[in-house]
Design an enzyme around this catalytic site. Sequence first.
Site, PDB file in Angstrom:
ATOM      1  N   ASP A   2       0.277  -7.620   1.403  1.00  0.00           N
ATOM      2  CA  ASP A   2       0.636  -6.209   1.550  1.00  0.00           C
ATOM      3  C   ASP A   2       2.142  -6.018   1.591  1.00  0.00           C
ATOM      4  O   ASP A   2       2.667  -5.243   2.392  1.00  0.00           O
ATOM      5  CB  ASP A   2      -0.013  -5.585   2.791  1.00  0.00           C
ATOM      6  N   HIS A  25       0.813  -1.221   0.000  1.00  0.00           N
ATOM      7  CA  HIS A  25       0.000   0.000   0.000  1.00  0.00           C
ATOM      8  C   HIS A  25       0.848   1.274   0.000  1.00  0.00           C
ATOM      9  O   HIS A  25       0.341   2.356  -0.304  1.00  0.00           O
ATOM     10  CB  HIS A  25      -0.983   0.005   1.182  1.00  0.00           C
ATOM     11  N   SER A  50       4.631   2.392   7.939  1.00  0.00           N
ATOM     12  CA  SER A  50       4.306   1.239   7.103  1.00  0.00           C
ATOM     13  C   SER A  50       5.485   0.835   6.234  1.00  0.00           C
ATOM     14  O   SER A  50       6.096   1.665   5.559  1.00  0.00           O
ATOM     15  CB  SER A  50       3.123   1.567   6.201  1.00  0.00           C
TER      16      SER A  50
END
Length: 392
Positions: free
Chosen positions: A169, A139, A242
């Site tokens: 992911d 993402h 992230s």
Amino acid sequence: MTTQNTNRKSFLRRGTLLAGTAILGIGLVAGIADTAFMQNDRAYAQPIELSGTQTQLPSFADLVDKVKPAVVSVRVKTEVASTSDQQNLDDLPPQLRRFFREFGGEEGGRMGRPKPQIGMAQGSGFFVSQDGYVVTNNHVVEHAVDVQLVTDAGKTLEAKVIGTDPRSDLALLKVKDGGSFPYVKLADAKPRIGDWVLAIGNPFGLGGTVTAGIVSAQGRDIGSGPYDDFLQIDAPINRGNSGGPTFNGNGEVVGVNTAIYSPSGGNVGIAFAIPASTVKQVVDQLKKDGKVARGFIGVQIQPVTREMADAIGLKEAKGALVAEAQSNGPAAKAGIRRGDTITAVNGEEIKDARDLSRKIANFAPGTKATITLYREGHSRDVTFEVGRQPAA
């Protein structure tokens, strides 16, 4: 394969409360920092007394010096096609629709060709090889048209996306120009609950931020997909972390930070990381093929409750109940049908529906596997050829 679960924790989905990509700018954080600096009381690490002995809190300085150079900030320029103009065209009669498509152009205003939406975002990543391969979250680089890496020393490097895997992911990047880079290794062993961990990343675009905590839990299902198997850590993670690594005490990566639970959007001590074992499998395939091929059986499954187990005669509430076998799928061709309970794969016990999903996904498409079924009070083995999981 899909898992039916009416109690999905939708509030934990990555798209809504992610450690996520941080939009450029740190205005809000600056305001928080100003308040924090007004506190005059100093806090010092105090000895912890355990069974009559004193244990000093650990220093992670040497570990940070060792691993921090391998962690990078990821800057991404994204481009997403606008759908609003196309929707407006679809509302027109066919003759006008054809006219605007052929002659609208840029001067066609809202009826012209759709203009792409340009965005900027940031995340984190880390080198996993000396020649410049970098792991981050899918993402973080989704819809990327330009990717830059900023090293701990402040150097900016151009990078390209080698491959992405939306289901886990994860994404693999590569520095465009040659060079030799500091890198870290993925851990072979799973951390224990209670082990110290360090998280390093780029929260709110600040870069190079280190936080510490422990492994709070393992095997967490946060409702993001059928392969959820997250580590839960309490090291502070925020937007922009992230794709960053979580390290064990040996400087090995035990997880890739991907999501947080937060009612407010900020850290509350509940963060989730993709385990190193999953990262290894995905990165190896992305490096080789640019995509991930997963095994597929072609069934819809659901957990076996205690009531279900009693009703069908199972001693324990374990396994995965087949709700439907897809027509012409690998399972249906092997004779698996609705109402069967899958209790083992190649002799390995299936704990629940999620466990079955992960085990089947780890098989290479085209390989042979044996499933143990419980049907009408009896167990039987069925051999089938593993299919290929359809693209996400």
